[in-house]
Design a protein around this motif. Structure first.
Motif, PDB file in Angstrom:
ATOM      1  N   ILE A 165      -2.623 -13.166  -8.650  1.00 24.27           N
ATOM      2  CA  ILE A 165      -2.001 -11.804  -7.913  1.00 24.27           C
ATOM      3  C   ILE A 165      -0.371 -12.318  -7.009  1.00 24.27           C
ATOM      4  N   LEU A 166      -1.126 -13.624  -6.220  1.00 24.36           N
ATOM      5  CA  LEU A 166      -0.169 -14.513  -6.340  1.00 24.36           C
ATOM      6  C   LEU A 166       0.915 -15.157  -7.029  1.00 24.36           C
ATOM      7  N   GLN A 167       0.911 -15.259  -7.492  1.00 24.20           N
ATOM      8  CA  GLN A 167       2.478 -15.966  -8.664  1.00 24.20           C
ATOM      9  C   GLN A 167       2.609 -14.794  -8.929  1.00 24.20           C
ATOM     10  N   ARG A 168       1.796 -13.691  -9.464  1.00 26.26           N
ATOM     11  CA  ARG A 168       2.293 -12.427  -9.827  1.00 26.26           C
ATOM     12  C   ARG A 168       3.166 -11.781  -9.067  1.00 26.26           C
ATOM     13  N   LEU A 169       2.917 -12.031  -7.474  1.00 20.75           N
ATOM     14  CA  LEU A 169       3.809 -11.431  -6.790  1.00 20.75           C
ATOM     15  C   LEU A 169       4.830 -11.845  -6.014  1.00 20.75           C
ATOM     16  N   LYS A 170       5.325 -13.294  -6.155  1.00 23.82           N
ATOM     17  CA  LYS A 170       6.194 -14.354  -5.816  1.00 23.82           C
ATOM     18  C   LYS A 170       7.543 -13.837  -7.230  1.00 23.82           C
ATOM     19  N   ASN A 171       6.705 -14.043  -8.419  1.00 24.88           N
ATOM     20  CA  ASN A 171       7.611 -13.781  -9.291  1.00 24.88           C
ATOM     21  C   ASN A 171       8.840 -12.581  -9.350  1.00 24.88           C
ATOM     22  N   LEU A 172       8.087 -11.363  -8.952  1.00 24.17           N
ATOM     23  CA  LEU A 172       8.472 -10.163  -9.258  1.00 24.17           C
ATOM     24  C   LEU A 172       9.745  -9.991  -8.227  1.00 24.17           C
ATOM     25  N   GLU A 173       9.019 -10.776  -7.254  1.00 23.73           N
ATOM     26  CA  GLU A 173       9.730 -10.438  -5.175  1.00 23.73           C
ATOM     27  C   GLU A 173      11.154 -11.129  -5.978  1.00 23.73           C
ATOM     28  N   SER A 174      10.837 -12.302  -6.632  1.00 21.52           N
ATOM     29  CA  SER A 174      12.284 -13.546  -7.593  1.00 21.52           C
ATOM     30  C   SER A 174      13.216 -12.085  -7.934  1.00 21.52           C
ATOM     31  N   GLU A 175      12.736 -11.138  -8.418  1.00 24.30           N
ATOM     32  CA  GLU A 175      13.789 -10.397  -9.426  1.00 24.30           C
ATOM     33  C   GLU A 175      13.834  -9.193  -8.514  1.00 24.30           C
ATOM     34  N   GLY A 176      13.413  -9.260  -7.795  1.00 27.39           N
ATOM     35  CA  GLY A 176      14.116  -8.389  -6.698  1.00 27.39           C
ATOM     36  C   GLY A 176      13.516  -7.154  -5.814  1.00 27.39           C
ATOM     37  N   TYR A 177      11.920  -6.869  -6.580  1.00 31.86           N
ATOM     38  CA  TYR A 177      10.620  -6.524  -6.278  1.00 31.86           C
ATOM     39  C   TYR A 177      10.873  -6.547  -4.731  1.00 31.86           C
ATOM     40  N   GLN A 178      10.640  -5.850  -3.412  1.00 28.15           N
ATOM     41  CA  GLN A 178      10.347  -5.378  -2.553  1.00 28.15           C
ATOM     42  C   GLN A 178       8.414  -5.258  -1.810  1.00 28.15           C
ATOM     43  N   PHE A 179       7.586  -6.055  -1.818  1.00 28.93           N
ATOM     44  CA  PHE A 179       5.801  -5.238  -1.670  1.00 28.93           C
ATOM     45  C   PHE A 179       5.539  -5.129  -0.494  1.00 28.93           C
ATOM     46  N   GLU A 180       6.338  -5.725   0.807  1.00 25.54           N
ATOM     47  CA  GLU A 180       6.068  -5.445   2.325  1.00 25.54           C
ATOM     48  C   GLU A 180       6.648  -3.667   2.645  1.00 25.54           C
ATOM     49  N   ALA A 181       7.346  -3.330   1.867  1.00 23.96           N
ATOM     50  CA  ALA A 181       7.496  -1.996   1.725  1.00 23.96           C
ATOM     51  C   ALA A 181       7.347  -1.105   1.062  1.00 23.96           C
ATOM     52  N   ALA A 182       6.655  -1.969   0.032  1.00 27.35           N
ATOM     53  CA  ALA A 182       6.036  -0.572  -0.928  1.00 27.35           C
ATOM     54  C   ALA A 182       4.209  -1.160  -1.191  1.00 27.35           C
TER      55      ALA A 182
END
Length: 549
Positions: free
Chosen positions: A375-392
């Motif tokens: 999960i952590l790695q998936r999170l970091k990969n997606l945020e490097s693509e521009g996702y922002q989960f702290e607001a979502a």
């Protein structure tokens, strides 16, 4: 903790707060807010200036039909006009007709305002203060006197400023409120001036001359132009002021007023003063958000005490420490003001964030579980693509449940098309969007189309239309916010776009995110996940109700 002295809170959201640029309150809005403040235990609620506009007159009439249960409703007005006796000044008649026991009158403390603003003499200003208060007292009203521009007036001409207070006191004012109307005074100045004035009126010769001084009390009213309103209010209380005037969320003209959502918990939890009951203090966050909803202004997520992020933790080290002992990174328990701790998920997160966030979703994970690192790695990969989960956080919960094999999408989108037509001649005649979607629910394909005032609205409407027969609860879902962020502006029209969509079912709010170099595709992902998460919440509610039965 320094004192258990009672501090009376005076809320002026309905009058001073409504002077904020872009804020407008209907009569219904004002009544709803007044009743909510009454439940919060606010002792004085200023309803407005009867006679200044028809809306305020009607507000006082309507609220008399079902009076407040705890608070004193207060009418607000200025002193009489120059050269007109108070009894003959038509401006004061609506004040009496409002039927409140308490009236707040403001008058000029600064000689500059008397000569330049009112265009009258210093003596006439004293008579205006005295005559107005004496007349209201003769009509059975109790009076709070707001000394407008007090601090500026005292600094420029202290002897005259004190004369204005003498006039108010001799006429029967029970409260003298020091107003930092321009909002430029600093806490050390407020502290010194309030101390000097209270010592002045504590002199035995003055008490003999004005017997009312035995019961006279002092208050503070501050504006936030130097971002000192809350600090100035607290400084005055520390010197003996027993009333604080302010507004919910700090609404007000220019930069706003003292924010009662900060002042109250600071006075009560940090300094030991008594403002409202502890169980009412626990309603503060809900009250703050309720008022922001009624006035149609987005809540300040970063507001102290009541903001969504006030007790949010993002850094992995912080989260790990807070999990062991909240005192490491929290100055108080968020539940005291009705808020809650939030663990924020981002590319800066560690396993502690993942574990804590999972618990907030009702999911128990072990640190040794390899899924955590996935999960952590998936999170970091997606945020490097521009996702922002702290607001979502809704999107992140769906991501987490998918990694755990717990995500079962209630529908599948097989495709969509969006058409935008604009017909124009000399002027724009028509602009409409139409979306067509094809979805599958339970093995059945549905094709639907809908129009909207924009492509995203049309897509959302088409999806709802296709799904509502299968999931009637979708009828209550609606989009409450739509944010677009261009992530790499230098790429021009091919730039990657992040879309955040906030949805609500009328009781809860959730935010989802989509990222793509096509804004419609990014919006599509956020809209679809918003619907899916809303249905997940509904299913959880139904499950909880079933388990109770």
């Amino acid at each position: 903790m320094t004192s258990d002295r009672r501090i009376l809170i005076y809320d002026t959201t309905l009058r001073d707060g409504a002077q904020r640029e872009g804020l407008s309150l209907s009569i219904t809005d004002k009544i709803r807010i007044a009743r909510r403040l009454d439940l919060l235990g606010i002792p004085f609620i200023e309803g407005g200036w009867p006679g200044a506009n028809p809306k305020d007159v009607q507000f006082f009439w309507q609220i008399q039909e079902e009076p407040l249960t705890q608070a004193e409703l207060v009418a607000f007005c200025s002193t009489r006009r120059p050269g007109v006796a108070a009894a003959d000044d038509a401006m004061l008649q609506p004040i009496l007709a409002a039927g409140t026991r308490w009236v707040t009158i403001f008058g000029k403390s600064w000689d500059l305002h008397v000569t330049e603003g009112l265009k009258t003499t210093l003596d006439e200003n004293l008579a205006m203060i005295s005559d107005t208060i004496a007349y209201l007292r003769a009509q059975g009203r109790r009076v709070i006197y707001d000394a407008e521009h007090w601090f500026d007036g005292y600094k420029h001409n202290p002897s005259y400023a004190l004369e204005t207070l003498n006039s108010a006191i001799a006429a029967g004012a029970e409260w003298i409120v020091f107003c930092d109307t321009n909002g430029g005074t600093l806490p050390h100045e407020v502290s010194q001036i309030v101390q000097d004035v209270l010592q002045h009126f504590d002199h035995p010769s003055l008490v003999t001359r004005h017997p009312s001084l035995v019961t006279l009390q002092f208050g503070i009213h501050t504006h936030n132009d130097a971002e000192m309103a809350a600090a100035n209010a607290i400084a005055a209380v520390m010197q003996g002021a027993c009333m604080v005037q302010g507004t919910i969320n700090g609404y007000g003209e220019r930069c706003g007023n003292a924010n009662l959502c900060s002042v109250i918990p600071n006075l009560q939890t940090k300094l030991g003063f008594s403002c409202i009951a502890p169980e009412q203090l626990a309603q503060l966050t809900d009250t703050s958000r309720f008022v922001s909803e009624v006035v149609n202004l987005a809540p300040d997520d970063h507001a102290p005490f009541v903001g969504l992020s006030a007790f949010a933790h993002k850094g992995g080290i912080h989260v790990s420490a807070v999990e062991r002992n909240p005192l490491t990174y929290e100055h108080m328990q968020p539940e005291v003001v009705g808020n809650r701790r939030r663990i924020v998920i981002s590319e800066q997160s560690g396993l502690s964030n993942i574990l804590a966030k999972a618990r907030s979703f009702g999911i128990e994970l072990e640190k040794q579980d390899p899924t955590c690192r996935q999960i952590l790695q998936r999170l970091k990969n997606l945020e490097s693509e521009g996702y922002q989960f702290e607001a979502a956080e809704a999107s992140f919960e769906l991501l987490m449940r998918e990694a755990l094999g717990q995500r079962q999408p209630p529908f599948e989108v097989k495709g969509f098309q969006i058409h935008y037509d604009m017909i124009s001649g000399k002027q724009l005649l028509c602009a409409t969007s139409m979306a067509t979607v094809k979805i599958a629910v339970g093995g059945k394909d549905i094709l639907e189309a809908a129009e909207g005032n924009g492509p995203v609205a049309a897509m959302d409407a088409a999806l709802r239309k296709a799904l509502v027969n299968f999931y009637p609860e979708i009828e209550s879902f609606h989009l409450t916010d739509y944010k677009v962020r261009i992530l790499d502006g230098a790429a021009g029209t091919s730039a990657k776009t992040r879309v955040l969509i906030e949805s609500s079912n009328g009781h809860q709010r959730w935010t989802t995110v989509g990222v793509s170099d096509n804004i419609l595709e990014a919006s599509y992902h956020a809209v679809v996940e918003g619907l899916e998460y809303g249905l997940l919440l509904q299913a959880q509610v139904q499950e909880a109700l079933t388990s109770q039965v």
